[in-house]
Design an enzyme around this catalytic site. Structure first.
Site, short mmCIF file in Angstrom:
data_model
loop_
_atom_site.label_atom_id
_atom_site.label_comp_id
_atom_site.label_asym_id
_atom_site.label_seq_id
_atom_site.Cartn_x
_atom_site.Cartn_y
_atom_site.Cartn_z
N CYS A 137 0.83 -1.21 0.00
CA CYS A 137 0.00 0.00 0.00
C CYS A 137 0.86 1.27 0.00
O CYS A 137 0.34 2.37 -0.13
CB CYS A 137 -0.94 0.02 1.20
SG CYS A 137 -2.24 -1.22 1.07
N TYR A 166 -3.03 4.61 5.63
CA TYR A 166 -2.18 3.41 5.85
C TYR A 166 -0.88 3.44 5.05
O TYR A 166 0.21 3.21 5.57
CB TYR A 166 -3.03 2.19 5.50
CG TYR A 166 -2.35 0.87 5.70
CD1 TYR A 166 -2.05 0.39 6.96
CD2 TYR A 166 -2.04 0.06 4.60
CE1 TYR A 166 -1.45 -0.85 7.14
CE2 TYR A 166 -1.45 -1.18 4.76
CZ TYR A 166 -1.14 -1.63 6.04
OH TYR A 166 -0.54 -2.84 6.20
N GLU A 208 -10.74 -8.64 8.31
CA GLU A 208 -10.23 -9.74 7.48
C GLU A 208 -9.97 -9.28 6.04
O GLU A 208 -10.59 -8.36 5.55
CB GLU A 208 -11.20 -10.93 7.49
CG GLU A 208 -12.55 -10.70 6.83
CD GLU A 208 -13.55 -9.97 7.71
OE1 GLU A 208 -13.15 -9.38 8.72
OE2 GLU A 208 -14.73 -9.96 7.35
N ALA A 210 -9.23 -10.32 1.76
CA ALA A 210 -10.04 -11.03 0.75
C ALA A 210 -10.02 -12.56 0.85
O ALA A 210 -11.10 -13.18 0.86
CB ALA A 210 -9.65 -10.56 -0.64
P1 NAD Z 1 -2.75 -8.02 12.63
O1 NAD Z 1 -3.79 -6.96 12.72
O2 NAD Z 1 -3.18 -9.43 12.71
O3 NAD Z 1 -1.64 -7.79 13.76
C1 NAD Z 1 -1.20 -6.51 14.15
C2 NAD Z 1 -1.14 -6.50 15.66
O4 NAD Z 1 -0.64 -5.23 16.09
C3 NAD Z 1 -2.53 -6.65 16.32
O5 NAD Z 1 -2.56 -7.78 17.15
C4 NAD Z 1 -2.70 -5.36 17.11
O6 NAD Z 1 -3.37 -5.54 18.35
C5 NAD Z 1 -1.26 -4.92 17.32
N1 NAD Z 1 -1.19 -3.51 17.62
C6 NAD Z 1 -1.86 -2.50 17.00
N2 NAD Z 1 -1.56 -1.33 17.61
C7 NAD Z 1 -0.71 -1.62 18.64
C8 NAD Z 1 -0.08 -0.84 19.64
N3 NAD Z 1 -0.30 0.47 19.72
N4 NAD Z 1 0.72 -1.46 20.52
C9 NAD Z 1 0.92 -2.81 20.46
N5 NAD Z 1 0.34 -3.60 19.54
C10 NAD Z 1 -0.46 -3.01 18.64
O7 NAD Z 1 -1.93 -7.75 11.30
P2 NAD Z 1 -0.93 -8.69 10.51
O8 NAD Z 1 -1.62 -9.19 9.32
O9 NAD Z 1 -0.28 -9.63 11.45
O10 NAD Z 1 0.15 -7.61 10.01
C11 NAD Z 1 1.40 -7.43 10.66
C12 NAD Z 1 2.16 -6.29 9.98
O11 NAD Z 1 2.30 -6.58 8.59
C13 NAD Z 1 1.50 -4.93 10.06
O12 NAD Z 1 2.47 -3.94 10.17
C14 NAD Z 1 0.82 -4.80 8.72
O13 NAD Z 1 0.62 -3.44 8.35
C15 NAD Z 1 1.81 -5.50 7.82
N6 NAD Z 1 1.20 -5.99 6.57
C16 NAD Z 1 0.33 -7.04 6.63
C17 NAD Z 1 -0.25 -7.50 5.45
C18 NAD Z 1 -1.21 -8.65 5.45
O14 NAD Z 1 -1.70 -9.01 4.37
N7 NAD Z 1 -1.51 -9.27 6.59
C19 NAD Z 1 0.05 -6.86 4.23
C20 NAD Z 1 0.91 -5.78 4.22
C21 NAD Z 1 1.51 -5.36 5.41
#
Ligand code: NAD
Length: 353
Positions: A137, A166, A208, A210
């Site tokens: 993104c 984001y 969630e 897609a």
């Molecule tokens: P997720 O939402 O499952 O996990 C993120 C975790 O961060 C959550 O458990 C949330 O409670 C925690 N969090 C949020 N704010 C917080 C804070 N202030 N202090 C402590 N914890 C906090 O997301 P994910 O899919 O595991 O993604 C992990 C990382 O990968 C993120 O940075 C996300 O932006 C990046 N990312 C994920 C995807 C994807 O497809 N899953 C794609 C691109 C980037």
């Protein structure tokens, strides 16, 4: 430059002692939880797992880790979280699928506080390395206006026109990582994840993505006997999806490759599929055929996005390669178990919200 053979890829296991402290931020979430489990399975004895969610709401909890509930947007908590760390992995962010990131831009932007405080305190604590989970993104959205847009390469982030909220948070946090290396010689790694999916991820509740959403809808239709599915947009949007195990391998290799310090790199699959194609696959796995209803005013994100893996192949001699059909089948079965478990009155991952 020659591609390193797999034997030459460095990992946490090949560079750290088993009792060095590894800190994973966002460990209550999908990728962070899986990473903690992986390090534990590799024999690391000191893993500090941190998330702001109360412990019972973590998706996966590795009992042998030091599991802490701390809000990392607070600077004092970041100092506490990284004390004594050899390596810090920042997987914490307020995020979700398109429905979430298009609607809650302020929450997404506020994640900048997490990385800002965490990297500063990781550096002050004398950590050896810091990992930041960026995202596709962060790329210029103008390059993604067609379903057949060319795959995105690392230089496509600038001139910047990132996803509002984001994507801009990711770009700024990437820059922090780059400047901590340029100015302070702190070793940072930056991976731009393209949609990650797999078991133990969010599958319900609004955050969630897609693959999980489509699997859930097919499962609901199958078990309710109402053979219909609602699809966001016209289904022509194209994406690539990376299976969680590939993501974990990539994080480890990117983090420990000296030539990638402070260098954003794609971590994603290059197997492109449309949302309609994703529904076809989920129907096939579920053994059903559903009537499709397209919700054209729903959030749909960019028209087309794929990962150009030229750079990662050159740097690591590897790219994420779990076939989507295979990973989706595993994910589908896991979500079906969750769905049926919930119907039977058991708590599930998505009840965590
Ligand atoms: P997720 O939402 O499952 O996990 C993120 C975790 O961060 C959550 O458990 C949330 O409670 C925690 N969090 C949020 N704010 C917080 C804070 N202030 N202090 C402590 N914890 C906090 O997301 P994910 O899919 O595991 O993604 C992990 C990382 O990968 C993120 O940075 C996300 O932006 C990046 N990312 C994920 C995807 C994807 O497809 N899953 C794609 C691109 C980037």
């Amino acid at each position: 430059m020659k591609s390193p053979s797999s034997a030459k890829r460095s990992t946490a296991a090949s560079t750290l002692h088993k009792d060095d402290l590894i800190v994973v931020a966002g460990a209550g979430g999908f990728i962070g939880g899986a990473l903690v489990r992986r390090f534990h399975e590799q024999g690391f004895t000191r893993i500090r797992a941190v998330d702001k969610k109360p412990l019972p709401r973590w998706y996966q909890r590795t009992r042998e880790a030091e599991n802490l509930c701390l809000d990392l947007s607070d600077e004092a908590n970041c100092k506490k979280a990284v004390e004594g760390a050899a390596e810090v992995y920042n997987l914490a962010a307020d995020m979700g699928g398109m429905g979430f990131i298009e609607r809650f831009r302020v929450e997404c932007l506020r994640s900048v506080l997490i990385n800002t405080h965490l990297i500063e305190h990781a550096w002050r604590a004398g950590a050896q390395r810091f990992f930041f989970s960026s995202s596709a993104c962060a790329y210029n959205t103008k390059l993604q206006e067609d379903t057949r847009s060319r795959a995105l390469k690392e230089s496509d982030a600038y001139p910047a026109f990132a996803e509002r909220g984001y994507g801009w948070e990711k770009l700024l946090s990437e820059m922090f990582c780059q400047e901590y290396w340029a100015e302070r010689k702190f070793k940072t790694a930056i991976a731009r994840f393209h949609n990650v999916y797999g078991p133990w991820g969010t599958w319900d509740g609004g955050r969630e993505k897609a693959p999980a959403a489509i699997c859930r809808k097919v499962i609901e239709a199958k078990h309710s006997g109402k053979p219909e599915i609602e699809i966001w947009g016209d289904g022509s949007q194209t994406r690539s999806f990376m299976y969680i195990d590939d993501c974990l391998d990539g994080i480890d290799w990117i983090m420990h490759r000296e030539a990638l310090i402070a260098t954003p790199i794609n971590l994603g699959s290059s197997e492109l599929i449309s949302i309609n194609g994703l529904v076809d696959l989920a129907e096939e796995i579920g053994g059903v055929k559903l009537k499709r209803k397209y919700k054209l005013d729903a959030p749909r994100g960019v028209a087309g996005r794929n990962s150009d893996n030229t750079f990662i192949k050159k740097m690591l001699g590897w790219e994420p390669s779990t076939p989507f059909r295979k990973g989706l089948a595993t994910t589908y079965r896991w979500i079906e178990e969750q769905y049926l478990g919930r119907k039977a009155g058991k708590a599930t991952v998505s009840d965590a919200f």
